[in-house]
Structures are given as C-alpha cells and as structure tokens.
Design a protein around this motif. Structure first.
Motif, PDB file in Angstrom:
ATOM      1  N   GLU A  73     -63.115  47.287 -14.368  1.00 42.05           N
ATOM      2  CA  GLU A  73     -63.999  48.188 -15.113  1.00 42.05           C
ATOM      3  C   GLU A  73     -65.233  48.554 -14.292  1.00 42.05           C
ATOM      4  O   GLU A  73     -65.714  49.685 -14.359  1.00 42.05           O
ATOM      5  N   MET A  74     -65.722  47.612 -13.490  1.00 37.81           N
ATOM      6  CA  MET A  74     -66.849  47.942 -12.600  1.00 37.81           C
ATOM      7  C   MET A  74     -66.481  49.098 -11.677  1.00 37.81           C
ATOM      8  O   MET A  74     -67.266  50.032 -11.509  1.00 37.81           O
ATOM      9  N   ILE A  75     -65.299  49.017 -11.088  1.00 38.60           N
ATOM     10  CA  ILE A  75     -64.842  50.075 -10.184  1.00 38.60           C
ATOM     11  C   ILE A  75     -64.682  51.388 -10.941  1.00 38.60           C
ATOM     12  O   ILE A  75     -65.050  52.450 -10.434  1.00 38.60           O
ATOM     13  N   ASP A  76     -64.168  51.324 -12.168  1.00 40.38           N
ATOM     14  CA  ASP A  76     -64.026  52.531 -12.982  1.00 40.38           C
ATOM     15  C   ASP A  76     -65.378  53.192 -13.243  1.00 40.38           C
ATOM     16  O   ASP A  76     -65.486  54.410 -13.282  1.00 40.38           O
ATOM     17  N   ILE A  77     -66.404  52.395 -13.414  1.00 40.32           N
ATOM     18  CA  ILE A  77     -67.731  52.913 -13.742  1.00 40.32           C
ATOM     19  C   ILE A  77     -68.417  53.546 -12.538  1.00 40.32           C
ATOM     20  O   ILE A  77     -68.939  54.650 -12.615  1.00 40.32           O
TER      21      ILE A  77
END
Length: 135
Positions: A80-84
C-alpha cells in the motif's frame, strides 16, 4: 526504542517483552489510529510504522504472534505504501533503508526473515534499487 531494547538485551537483562511489551502495544494502537485518519504521504508513513511494529511483534507480540500473519501484514502495508507514493517515494525508500538495517546491521535471528520479507515487498517495484545508499 523497542528495537534498541532488543538489540541491547544482555544475558542477565530482563526479557524485553515483559519490560517493553506495553510500549509496543501502545505504539501499534496509536499507529492504527493514525492510519485510520491519514491520507497521502502521511498514510504511507503510518503504514511504514505499522510494518516495522509488525516485524517487532516477533519480540513483543507474545502468544498471539503468528509469523505467517505477520508476513502477510508486512507485505500488505509495504504494498500500500508503494501504491500511495510509488516505489521511489521517500517514505518507501526510507522504510526500505530501515528494514535493511534490521536485516543486516541490527540483525537478529528472530526478525531477519520478516525484515527480508519487507525488503522484498518494498524493492519489488519497477526501477527499484535495493537500498543503494547502504549496499
């Protein structure tokens, strides 16, 4: 503080889980509250904190700790960090450096597999360099 407490534990020192387990639980709850209201880069930082605390659950989580669940949560938080903010976003790169320290500098048998799982998740994005500043 929690990682340092574990790293510095000597043979005669009190068990870090008994001494600091309440701090770990408090930090995790505060991070969950933060995540529930955060957006954008603030959310990415909260996810990174939760990934780190999930790794530290191996030391502080007690009887409820399950390695397979921890790996899944770490993978989800890092993904999710990468998605953000993308794989090159500062929160992702900073969190990868932190997990690199856990895997290589502050290495402990109990958490090394979890740190490596986080690194795999964080470094799997396109164009990622595996912690170039620490390699």
């Amino acid at each position: 503080m929690l990682a340092v407490a574990r790293c510095l534990k000597g043979r005669d020192a009190p068990d870090p889980a008994e001494q600091y387990g309440h701090c770990w639980k408090t930090a995790r709850q505060i991070s969950r509250w933060r995540l529930s209201t955060a957006a954008g880069e603030d959310r990415a930082w909260a996810l990174g904190t939760l990934a780190e605390l999930e790794m530290l659950a191996v030391v502080y989580g007690g009887e409820t700790y399950r390695a397979e669940k921890a790996v899944k949560r770490i993978d989800r938080y890092c993904g999710e960090m990468i998605d953000i903010c993308g794989p090159r976003g500062f929160p992702v790169q900073s969190t990868a450096r932190q997990f690199h320290r856990y895997a290589h500098v502050w290495r402990r048998d109990e958490w090394v597999d979890l740190a490596r799982a986080a690194l795999t998740a964080l470094e799997s994005g396109p164009g990622m360099d595996p912690c170039p500043s620490l390699a």
